[in-house]
Design an enzyme around this catalytic site. Structure first.
Site, PDB file in Angstrom:
ATOM      1  N   SER A   1      17.951   8.741 -47.538  1.00 24.19           N
ATOM      2  CA  SER A   1      17.562  10.130 -47.762  1.00 24.19           C
ATOM      3  C   SER A   1      18.557  11.031 -47.053  1.00 24.19           C
ATOM      4  O   SER A   1      18.665  11.001 -45.817  1.00 24.19           O
ATOM      5  CB  SER A   1      16.161  10.394 -47.219  1.00 24.19           C
ATOM      6  OG  SER A   1      15.996  11.789 -47.048  1.00 24.19           O
TER       7      SER A   1
ATOM      8  N   HIS B   1      18.929   9.349 -52.199  1.00 21.23           N
ATOM      9  CA  HIS B   1      17.621  10.022 -52.274  1.00 21.23           C
ATOM     10  C   HIS B   1      17.807  11.485 -51.847  1.00 21.23           C
ATOM     11  O   HIS B   1      18.270  11.780 -50.755  1.00 21.23           O
ATOM     12  CB  HIS B   1      16.614   9.304 -51.373  1.00 21.23           C
ATOM     13  CG  HIS B   1      15.218   9.837 -51.498  1.00 21.23           C
ATOM     14  ND1 HIS B   1      14.385   9.525 -52.546  1.00 21.23           N
ATOM     15  CD2 HIS B   1      14.496  10.675 -50.701  1.00 21.23           C
ATOM     16  CE1 HIS B   1      13.219  10.128 -52.395  1.00 21.23           C
ATOM     17  NE2 HIS B   1      13.264  10.853 -51.285  1.00 21.23           N
TER      18      HIS B   1
ATOM     19  N   ASP C   1      16.080  15.061 -51.309  1.00 22.40           N
ATOM     20  CA  ASP C   1      14.778  15.691 -51.045  1.00 22.40           C
ATOM     21  C   ASP C   1      14.833  17.195 -51.261  1.00 22.40           C
ATOM     22  O   ASP C   1      15.557  17.908 -50.571  1.00 22.40           O
ATOM     23  CB  ASP C   1      14.351  15.412 -49.600  1.00 22.40           C
ATOM     24  CG  ASP C   1      13.862  13.986 -49.427  1.00 22.40           C
ATOM     25  OD1 ASP C   1      12.973  13.568 -50.192  1.00 22.40           O
ATOM     26  OD2 ASP C   1      14.373  13.296 -48.524  1.00 22.40           O
TER      27      ASP C   1
ATOM     28  N   MET D   1      12.776  20.631 -51.110  1.00 23.93           N
ATOM     29  CA  MET D   1      11.568  21.258 -50.535  1.00 23.93           C
ATOM     30  C   MET D   1      11.655  22.762 -50.713  1.00 23.93           C
ATOM     31  O   MET D   1      12.730  23.353 -50.541  1.00 23.93           O
ATOM     32  CB  MET D   1      11.475  20.914 -49.049  1.00 23.93           C
ATOM     33  CG  MET D   1      11.500  19.428 -48.756  1.00 23.93           C
ATOM     34  SD  MET D   1      11.227  19.104 -47.006  1.00 23.93           S
ATOM     35  CE  MET D   1      11.503  17.326 -46.964  1.00 23.93           C
TER      36      MET D   1
ATOM     37  N   HIS E   1      13.785  13.898 -55.460  1.00 23.54           N
ATOM     38  CA  HIS E   1      12.367  13.930 -55.085  1.00 23.54           C
ATOM     39  C   HIS E   1      11.966  15.392 -54.952  1.00 23.54           C
ATOM     40  O   HIS E   1      12.315  16.051 -53.975  1.00 23.54           O
ATOM     41  CB  HIS E   1      12.201  13.152 -53.757  1.00 23.54           C
ATOM     42  CG  HIS E   1      10.826  13.233 -53.175  1.00 23.54           C
ATOM     43  ND1 HIS E   1      10.531  12.826 -51.878  1.00 23.54           N
ATOM     44  CD2 HIS E   1       9.651  13.667 -53.686  1.00 23.54           C
ATOM     45  CE1 HIS E   1       9.256  13.000 -51.636  1.00 23.54           C
ATOM     46  NE2 HIS E   1       8.696  13.524 -52.705  1.00 23.54           N
TER      47      HIS E   1
ATOM     48  N   MET F   1       9.678  18.211 -54.074  1.00 25.02           N
ATOM     49  CA  MET F   1       8.488  18.633 -53.322  1.00 25.02           C
ATOM     50  C   MET F   1       8.386  20.140 -53.519  1.00 25.02           C
ATOM     51  O   MET F   1       8.642  20.939 -52.617  1.00 25.02           O
ATOM     52  CB  MET F   1       8.644  18.262 -51.841  1.00 25.02           C
ATOM     53  CG  MET F   1       8.511  16.767 -51.596  1.00 25.02           C
ATOM     54  SD  MET F   1       9.184  16.240 -50.008  1.00 25.02           S
ATOM     55  CE  MET F   1      10.877  15.981 -50.476  1.00 25.02           C
TER      56      MET F   1
ATOM     57  N   MET G   1       4.388   7.999 -50.877  1.00 19.91           N
ATOM     58  CA  MET G   1       4.743   8.589 -49.591  1.00 19.91           C
ATOM     59  C   MET G   1       4.006   7.828 -48.490  1.00 19.91           C
ATOM     60  O   MET G   1       2.778   7.661 -48.552  1.00 19.91           O
ATOM     61  CB  MET G   1       4.314  10.063 -49.531  1.00 19.91           C
ATOM     62  CG  MET G   1       5.054  11.003 -50.464  1.00 19.91           C
ATOM     63  SD  MET G   1       6.841  10.940 -50.325  1.00 19.91           S
ATOM     64  CE  MET G   1       7.086  11.426 -48.604  1.00 19.91           C
TER      65      MET G   1
ATOM     66  N   GLY H   1      11.824  11.629 -40.076  1.00 12.33           N
ATOM     67  CA  GLY H   1      11.578  11.175 -38.710  1.00 12.33           C
ATOM     68  C   GLY H   1      10.117  10.978 -38.326  1.00 12.33           C
ATOM     69  O   GLY H   1       9.799  10.876 -37.137  1.00 12.33           O
TER      70      GLY H   1
ATOM     71  N   ASP I   1       8.560   5.925 -49.283  1.00 14.58           N
ATOM     72  CA  ASP I   1       9.331   6.990 -48.639  1.00 14.58           C
ATOM     73  C   ASP I   1       8.612   7.469 -47.384  1.00 14.58           C
ATOM     74  O   ASP I   1       7.516   8.023 -47.465  1.00 14.58           O
ATOM     75  CB  ASP I   1       9.477   8.152 -49.647  1.00 14.58           C
ATOM     76  CG  ASP I   1      10.339   9.296 -49.135  1.00 14.58           C
ATOM     77  OD1 ASP I   1      10.882   9.210 -48.023  1.00 14.58           O
ATOM     78  OD2 ASP I   1      10.462  10.289 -49.884  1.00 14.58           O
TER      79      ASP I   1
ATOM     80  N   GLY J   1       9.324   6.837 -42.852  1.00 13.74           N
ATOM     81  CA  GLY J   1       9.129   5.932 -41.715  1.00 13.74           C
ATOM     82  C   GLY J   1       9.566   4.497 -41.969  1.00 13.74           C
ATOM     83  O   GLY J   1       9.133   3.592 -41.256  1.00 13.74           O
TER      84      GLY J   1
HETATM   85  C1  DX5 Z   1       9.891  13.456 -46.384  1.00 10.41           C
HETATM   86  C2  DX5 Z   1      11.003  13.041 -47.319  1.00 10.41           C
HETATM   87  C3  DX5 Z   1      11.670  11.786 -46.941  1.00 10.41           C
HETATM   88  C4  DX5 Z   1      12.340  11.789 -45.585  1.00 10.41           C
HETATM   89  C5  DX5 Z   1      12.215  10.396 -45.033  1.00 10.41           C
HETATM   90  O1  DX5 Z   1       9.180  14.491 -46.957  1.00 10.41           O
HETATM   91  O2  DX5 Z   1      10.502  12.878 -48.636  1.00 10.41           O
HETATM   92  O3  DX5 Z   1      12.561  11.334 -47.945  1.00 10.41           O
HETATM   93  O4  DX5 Z   1      13.683  12.156 -45.614  1.00 10.41           O
HETATM   94  O5  DX5 Z   1      12.733  10.401 -43.739  1.00 10.41           O
HETATM   95  P1  DX5 Z   1      12.484   9.193 -42.739  1.00 10.41           P
HETATM   96  O6  DX5 Z   1      13.085   7.969 -43.335  1.00 10.41           O
HETATM   97  O7  DX5 Z   1      13.203   9.663 -41.505  1.00 10.41           O
HETATM   98  O8  DX5 Z   1      10.997   9.071 -42.546  1.00 10.41           O
HETATM   99 ZN    ZN Z   2      11.786  11.888 -50.215  1.00 10.37          ZN
END
Ligand code: DX5
Ligand code: ZN
Length: 233
Positions: free
Chosen positions: A13, A38, A40, A42, A72, A74, A143, A151, A181, A183
């Site tokens: 990501s 990946h 993201d 937002m 992805h 969001m 998720m 993080g 996706d 952690g």
């Molecule tokens: C969270 C994102 C993830 C995020 C994952 O909303 O969709 O893709 O970057 O980050 P880690 O791998 O650090 O949990």
């Molecule tokens: Zn994501």
């Protein structure tokens, strides 16, 4: 598909990459063995954070990135941005079903644009959203954190949900990827794979693990992921 025949894909990501050097970061992570990027998106509305949009996706393509870009979304609403990301060179586009008023149509828009389509499930979103659209999805993304930030810690209940999603996918007989996706780390990726995932998003675990000897390489952590996955049967 059995575990033995599943191919595993690592999807860093770029949320955790250095945005000031994004093209180079994407090149580096792909050269280090990552399979897909990946991306993201937002909107500070559907989730409480604001990131990157179609212009950045197009810029990565212009920079020369040829690997699949896994967008992805969001965001709410989704349809306008689906069109924009198709034009910007996305390969896979996933969205959260509760953020679309017309899920079937949004999925169809993605496929009509030549991209692979997927639904994303927050930790408390039921898999029943798949019930009438299994023939229109190419990816199911679970998720394992609440969306919005990198993080965070993996939510363990995702493992049971992965098993249920794997059961539904196998029962459909369709070629549908199961992505997870949030952690994902070296010490839990094998357990996540055993629960049924085949595509692994990892942000902080990858981008915090730059090789000490060569700052342009992330192959140490990607090799460790693959070593863990090689033990999964
Ligand atoms: C969270 C994102 C993830 C995020 C994952 O909303 O969709 O893709 O970057 O980050 P880690 O791998 O650090 O949990
Ligand atoms: Zn994501």
């Amino acid at each position: 598909m059995t575990d033995a025949t599943r191919d595993f894909q690592i999807a860093p990501s770029i949320l955790s990459a250095d945005f000031a050097r994004l093209g180079e970061e994407v090149d580096d992570v792909l050269a280090s063995g990552a399979d897909i990027v990946h991306f993201d998106v937002m909107d500070n509305h559907y989730v409480p954070n604001l990131t990157i949009g179609p212009m950045v996706c197009a810029a990565l393509r212009k920079h020369g990135v040829t690997a699949p870009i896994d967008v992805h979304l969001m965001v709410r609403p989704v349809d306008q941005l689906i069109g924009d990301f198709i034009a910007a060179g996305a390969s896979i586009i996933t969205f959260h079903p509760e953020a679309s008023d017309h899920i079937d149509r949004s999925l169809q828009l993605i496929r009509d644009g030549g991209c692979r389509a997927g639904l994303v499930f927050n930790p408390a979103t039921p898999l029943s959203y798949l019930d009438y659209v299994m023939d229109k999805v190419d990816m199911v993304l679970l998720m394992s954190v609440n969306p919005g930030f990198g993080g965070q810690s993996f939510i363990p209940a995702t493992l049971d949900k992965l098993r249920e999603a794997r059961r539904r996918i196998d029962a459909s007989g369709r070629d549908i990827r199961l992505e997870v996706d949030g952690g994902v780390k070296v010490d839990n990726i094998a357990e996540i794979a055993r629960a049924g995932a085949d595509t692994f998003v990892a942000g902080s675990a990858v981008f915090k693990a730059r090789n000490e000897s060569d700052p342009h390489r992330y192959d140490g952590v990607i090799r460790e992921f693959r070593e863990q996955l090689a033990g999964v049967r």
